[in-house]
Design a protein around this motif. Structure first.
Motif, PDB file in Angstrom:
ATOM      1  N   ALA A  40       0.986  -1.173  -0.004  1.00  0.00           N
ATOM      2  CA  ALA A  40       0.021   0.010  -0.068  1.00  0.00           C
ATOM      3  C   ALA A  40       0.836   1.366   0.005  1.00  0.00           C
ATOM      4  O   ALA A  40       0.549   2.379  -0.715  1.00  0.00           O
ATOM      5  CB  ALA A  40      -0.737   0.069   1.220  1.00  0.00           C
ATOM      6  N   SER A  41       1.863   1.187   0.596  1.00  0.00           N
ATOM      7  CA  SER A  41       2.749   2.506   0.782  1.00  0.00           C
ATOM      8  C   SER A  41       3.550   2.741  -0.288  1.00  0.00           C
ATOM      9  O   SER A  41       3.688   3.864  -0.796  1.00  0.00           O
ATOM     10  CB  SER A  41       3.749   2.411   2.080  1.00  0.00           C
ATOM     11  OG  SER A  41       4.581   1.503   1.871  1.00  0.00           O
ATOM     12  N   LEU A  42       3.710   1.714  -0.998  1.00  0.00           N
ATOM     13  CA  LEU A  42       4.621   1.871  -2.397  1.00  0.00           C
ATOM     14  C   LEU A  42       3.661   2.162  -3.532  1.00  0.00           C
ATOM     15  O   LEU A  42       4.100   3.148  -4.203  1.00  0.00           O
ATOM     16  CB  LEU A  42       5.362   0.322  -2.862  1.00  0.00           C
ATOM     17  CG  LEU A  42       6.025   0.458  -3.939  1.00  0.00           C
ATOM     18  CD1 LEU A  42       7.041   1.596  -4.265  1.00  0.00           C
ATOM     19  CD2 LEU A  42       6.898  -0.844  -4.199  1.00  0.00           C
ATOM     20  N   ALA A  43       2.200   1.614  -3.356  1.00  0.00           N
ATOM     21  CA  ALA A  43       1.220   2.307  -4.295  1.00  0.00           C
ATOM     22  C   ALA A  43       0.816   3.656  -4.104  1.00  0.00           C
ATOM     23  O   ALA A  43       0.607   4.378  -5.159  1.00  0.00           O
ATOM     24  CB  ALA A  43       0.001   1.342  -4.425  1.00  0.00           C
ATOM     25  N   GLU A  44       1.234   4.215  -3.073  1.00  0.00           N
ATOM     26  CA  GLU A  44       0.760   5.549  -2.746  1.00  0.00           C
ATOM     27  C   GLU A  44       1.909   6.395  -3.306  1.00  0.00           C
ATOM     28  O   GLU A  44       1.878   7.831  -3.307  1.00  0.00           O
ATOM     29  CB  GLU A  44       0.788   5.881  -1.559  1.00  0.00           C
ATOM     30  CG  GLU A  44      -0.525   5.032  -0.514  1.00  0.00           C
ATOM     31  CD  GLU A  44      -0.730   5.286   0.751  1.00  0.00           C
ATOM     32  OE1 GLU A  44       0.482   5.598   1.571  1.00  0.00           O
ATOM     33  OE2 GLU A  44      -1.547   4.967   1.232  1.00  0.00           O
ATOM     34  N   ALA A  45       2.994   5.854  -3.982  1.00  0.00           N
ATOM     35  CA  ALA A  45       4.103   6.570  -4.492  1.00  0.00           C
ATOM     36  C   ALA A  45       3.745   7.491  -5.635  1.00  0.00           C
ATOM     37  O   ALA A  45       4.343   8.461  -5.958  1.00  0.00           O
ATOM     38  CB  ALA A  45       5.206   5.584  -4.798  1.00  0.00           C
ATOM     39  N   ARG A  46       2.604   7.015  -6.152  1.00  0.00           N
ATOM     40  CA  ARG A  46       2.130   7.752  -7.406  1.00  0.00           C
ATOM     41  C   ARG A  46       1.837   9.279  -7.113  1.00  0.00           C
ATOM     42  O   ARG A  46       2.377  10.289  -7.828  1.00  0.00           O
ATOM     43  CB  ARG A  46       0.962   7.025  -7.804  1.00  0.00           C
ATOM     44  CG  ARG A  46       0.665   5.625  -8.474  1.00  0.00           C
ATOM     45  CD  ARG A  46      -0.545   5.219  -8.908  1.00  0.00           C
ATOM     46  NE  ARG A  46      -1.621   5.606  -8.159  1.00  0.00           N
ATOM     47  CZ  ARG A  46      -2.068   4.374  -7.320  1.00  0.00           C
ATOM     48  NH1 ARG A  46      -1.539   3.233  -7.199  1.00  0.00           N
ATOM     49  NH2 ARG A  46      -3.171   4.622  -6.387  1.00  0.00           N
ATOM     50  N   GLU A  47       0.979   9.448  -6.062  1.00  0.00           N
ATOM     51  CA  GLU A  47       0.766  10.732  -5.712  1.00  0.00           C
ATOM     52  C   GLU A  47       2.151  11.548  -5.193  1.00  0.00           C
ATOM     53  O   GLU A  47       2.352  12.720  -5.477  1.00  0.00           O
ATOM     54  CB  GLU A  47      -0.302  10.943  -4.684  1.00  0.00           C
ATOM     55  CG  GLU A  47      -1.665   9.988  -4.790  1.00  0.00           C
ATOM     56  CD  GLU A  47      -2.065  10.230  -6.414  1.00  0.00           C
ATOM     57  OE1 GLU A  47      -1.851  11.768  -6.721  1.00  0.00           O
ATOM     58  OE2 GLU A  47      -2.473   9.596  -6.937  1.00  0.00           O
ATOM     59  N   ARG A  48       2.955  10.939  -4.563  1.00  0.00           N
ATOM     60  CA  ARG A  48       4.118  11.637  -3.993  1.00  0.00           C
ATOM     61  C   ARG A  48       4.954  12.031  -4.994  1.00  0.00           C
ATOM     62  O   ARG A  48       5.513  13.137  -4.998  1.00  0.00           O
ATOM     63  CB  ARG A  48       4.895  10.499  -2.958  1.00  0.00           C
ATOM     64  CG  ARG A  48       4.282  10.344  -1.464  1.00  0.00           C
ATOM     65  CD  ARG A  48       5.196   9.696  -0.670  1.00  0.00           C
ATOM     66  NE  ARG A  48       5.498   8.308  -1.035  1.00  0.00           N
ATOM     67  CZ  ARG A  48       4.962   7.183  -0.739  1.00  0.00           C
ATOM     68  NH1 ARG A  48       3.918   7.408  -0.282  1.00  0.00           N
ATOM     69  NH2 ARG A  48       5.596   6.154  -1.296  1.00  0.00           N
ATOM     70  N   LYS A  76       7.246  -6.071  -2.637  1.00  0.00           N
ATOM     71  CA  LYS A  76       7.947  -5.033  -2.411  1.00  0.00           C
ATOM     72  C   LYS A  76       7.269  -4.055  -1.389  1.00  0.00           C
ATOM     73  O   LYS A  76       5.936  -3.890  -1.520  1.00  0.00           O
ATOM     74  CB  LYS A  76       8.038  -4.163  -3.762  1.00  0.00           C
ATOM     75  CG  LYS A  76       9.127  -4.826  -4.653  1.00  0.00           C
ATOM     76  CD  LYS A  76       8.710  -4.833  -6.120  1.00  0.00           C
ATOM     77  CE  LYS A  76       9.299  -5.750  -7.126  1.00  0.00           C
ATOM     78  NZ  LYS A  76       8.492  -6.892  -7.305  1.00  0.00           N
ATOM     79  N   HIS A  77       7.757  -3.380  -0.380  1.00  0.00           N
ATOM     80  CA  HIS A  77       7.395  -2.768   0.503  1.00  0.00           C
ATOM     81  C   HIS A  77       8.114  -1.325   0.731  1.00  0.00           C
ATOM     82  O   HIS A  77       9.150  -1.364   0.550  1.00  0.00           O
ATOM     83  CB  HIS A  77       7.231  -3.523   1.773  1.00  0.00           C
ATOM     84  CG  HIS A  77       8.541  -4.224   2.430  1.00  0.00           C
ATOM     85  ND1 HIS A  77       9.248  -3.301   3.031  1.00  0.00           N
ATOM     86  CD2 HIS A  77       8.763  -5.244   2.269  1.00  0.00           C
ATOM     87  CE1 HIS A  77      10.220  -4.141   3.183  1.00  0.00           C
ATOM     88  NE2 HIS A  77      10.211  -5.133   2.902  1.00  0.00           N
TER      89      HIS A  77
END
Length: 519
Positions: A40-48, A76-77
């Motif tokens: 989840a935290s890596l998927a949120e990299a889109r917005e970051r 991957k995390h």
């Protein structure tokens, strides 16, 4: 432009795997898609990544960007892939040359303002990159000192995404920013002042046991009433151990980095010391986590000391998880999506009161009928929380009495053994053991398998020297494991005394350490 590639590192336990970051720009509907089993935290990299690119002065194009994390089957995390994803996307968009990022490993989390935030586990990640053949790694400025501890690889520290793009040839004007600093965490830092052994009053026998434990790498059990000095003795043991070599120091620092306590001010050479509270869970001792597997206290104590004070107060299930690591020197944690391994070459020191009230044996030596109010069954039940199989793996077992007024007066005369002098004796004894074990995988007596001592190694003294030990095995007071461990302690005592072979006295002292507790 075709597919652009760069690299990052995915950590599972202490092992790092090179993750190839591929970015492809297409003319489909605008989107930033990340595939390759991200959490989840890596998927949120889109917005970051999107916000950081805008604030770095180099916005992503209004087209579809597909980012693949390969190998796709590896989970991957974490947010440490942010920088690699951002530079790959911007290289695909033509903001920088793709060739400039191909041979560089990128690590770091992006803030929305474009600044790079430090991450945990940089040291093992950089080690993995170096072993994979990479010669350059880009990290947040706050992690630069940690990354520079790894020889053979060039560490590049950047404070922001804009600085990273400029380094890779982007046509942007430098904008100074305040780098994000490392957050202060308990236990972070370099070597702290070590307690002085000369401060220990009386308990000469306990000091000798400490020397024996340090010289041979043996585990130690201290039993005695409250206030006898068990914790003081245990805290002096790391000071008696030799400085860590390069490989051991890097491994210990890597474990600390994974736990969020990176080395500050250089690579520490002193052995680590971990003393978890008795409310600790099994996961906090050996490591674990449902999403990210972190090292526990036993792993962080590798090449050092793990001290369990008030051991009977620990849940029995927590104590027993140490049985397998004490034998193998490795902690293996299985999860549904990963298996992580951590080193566990620690020395275990266990301290316990003799009964729940602590009063048993609290009077002067020889006066063991005292103020204890516990029934004998309660005392047996209390100490029985430390299981027999765990105790069988502990080489030295010692009764620690309270200090008497006479000992207190004698201590004022001085002459106590200092930490520096004790460490010199330990180093000399370890040198003798290493010379004897040259050509084998072992360097300390505690590491040598019993079968090798009795067989191929030819280190069994035999004859009259081991007669008492043989009788103890026959009557069942020691197990076969205990027999072998007693031989190892005897060899350590011989090394400390400068003897070529342990004799009757050394075997007898080693057997006393195993069987000499009062009942």
């Amino acid at each position: 432009m075709g597919v652009v590639r760069t690299a990052s590192i995915g950590l599972v336990g202490l092992e790092g795997t090179v993750v190839e970051i591929e970015a492809d720009l297409s003319a489909n509907l605008p989107a930033l898609v990340i595939i390759g089993l991200p959490d989840a935290s890596l998927a949120e990299a889109r917005e970051r990544v999107r916000s950081a690119a805008v604030n770095a002065g180099c916005a992503l194009p209004n087209r579809r960007l597909t980012v693949n994390l390969s190998p796709a089957s590896l989970p991957k995390h974490g947010s440490g892939f942010d920088l690699a994803i951002a530079v790959a996307c911007l290289a695909a968009a033509g903001a920088i040359e793709p060739a400039s990022i191909e041979g560089v490993v990128h690590l770091g989390e992006l803030g929305l303002d474009g600044r790079l935030r430090p991450i945990d586990g940089v040291l093992p990640a950089v080690l993995a990159a170096m072993r994979a053949g990479f010669r350059a790694v880009m990290v947040p400025t706050a992690n630069l000192a940690e990354a520079e501890l790894v020889p053979g690889i060039r560490a590049i520290g950047v404070a922001s995404l804009r600085d990273a793009l400029i380094h890779h040839g982007g046509t942007l004007e430098p904008v100074p920013v305040e780098p994000v600093a490392l957050a202060a965490k308990p236990g972070a830092g370099t070597d702290a002042p070590e307690p002085e052994l000369a401060e220990v009053i009386g308990n000469v026998e306990a000091v000798d046991a400490l020397l024996t434990a340090a010289a041979g790498g043996h585990h130690l059990y201290l039993l005695g009433p409250p206030g006898a000095g068990k914790t003081m003795l245990a805290s002096r043991l790391p000071g008696l151990l030799p400085d860590l070599g390069d490989d051991a120091a890097l491994e210990a620092a890597s474990l600390a980095s994974l736990a969020g306590r990176p080395p500050v001010g250089g690579l520490g050479r002193r052995p680590p010391y971990e003393a978890p509270h008795h409310t600790a869970t099994a996961a906090s001792i050996v490591g674990g986590g449902s999403r990210v597997i972190r090292p526990g206290a036993a792993a962080r104590a590798s090449h050092g000391v793990l001290f369990l004070d008030e051991a009977p107060e620990f849940p029995a299930s927590v104590l027993d998880v140490l049985r397998q690591p004490l034998e193998s020197g490795v902690i293996t944690i299985h999860r549904s999506n990963a298996v992580a391994s951590f080193p566990a070459s620690f020395q275990l020191v266990i301290a316990a009161n003799p009964c729940p009230c602590g009063g048993w044996g609290s009077k002067a030596p020889g006066e063991l009928v005292d103020a204890c109010v516990c029934p004998s069954a309660a005392r047996r039940r209390y100490l029985g929380r430390i299981s027999g199989p765990l105790m069988d793996r502990v080489d030295l077992r010692l009764w620690v009495p309270r200090v008497t007024p006479a000992q207190l007066r004698m201590s004022a005369a001085g002459g106590a053994l200092t930490t520096e002098a004790a460490r010199a004796r330990v180093v000399a004894a370890r040198g003798a053991a290493a010379e004897r074990l040259a050509g084998t995988p072992w360097s300390r007596n505690a590491e040598v398998p019993g079968a090798w001592i009795r067989g191929e190694g030819g280190l069994h003294p035999g004859g009259r020297a081991t007669a008492a030990l043989d009788r103890a095995l026959e009557r069942g007071s020691v197990t076969m494991r205990g027999y072998d461990r007693t031989l190892k302690v005897a060899w350590t005592l011989a090394d400390l005394a400068g003897l070529a072979v342990p004799g009757v006295d050394e075997i007898g002292q080693a057997l006393y350490y195993r069987e000499g507790l009062p009942t």
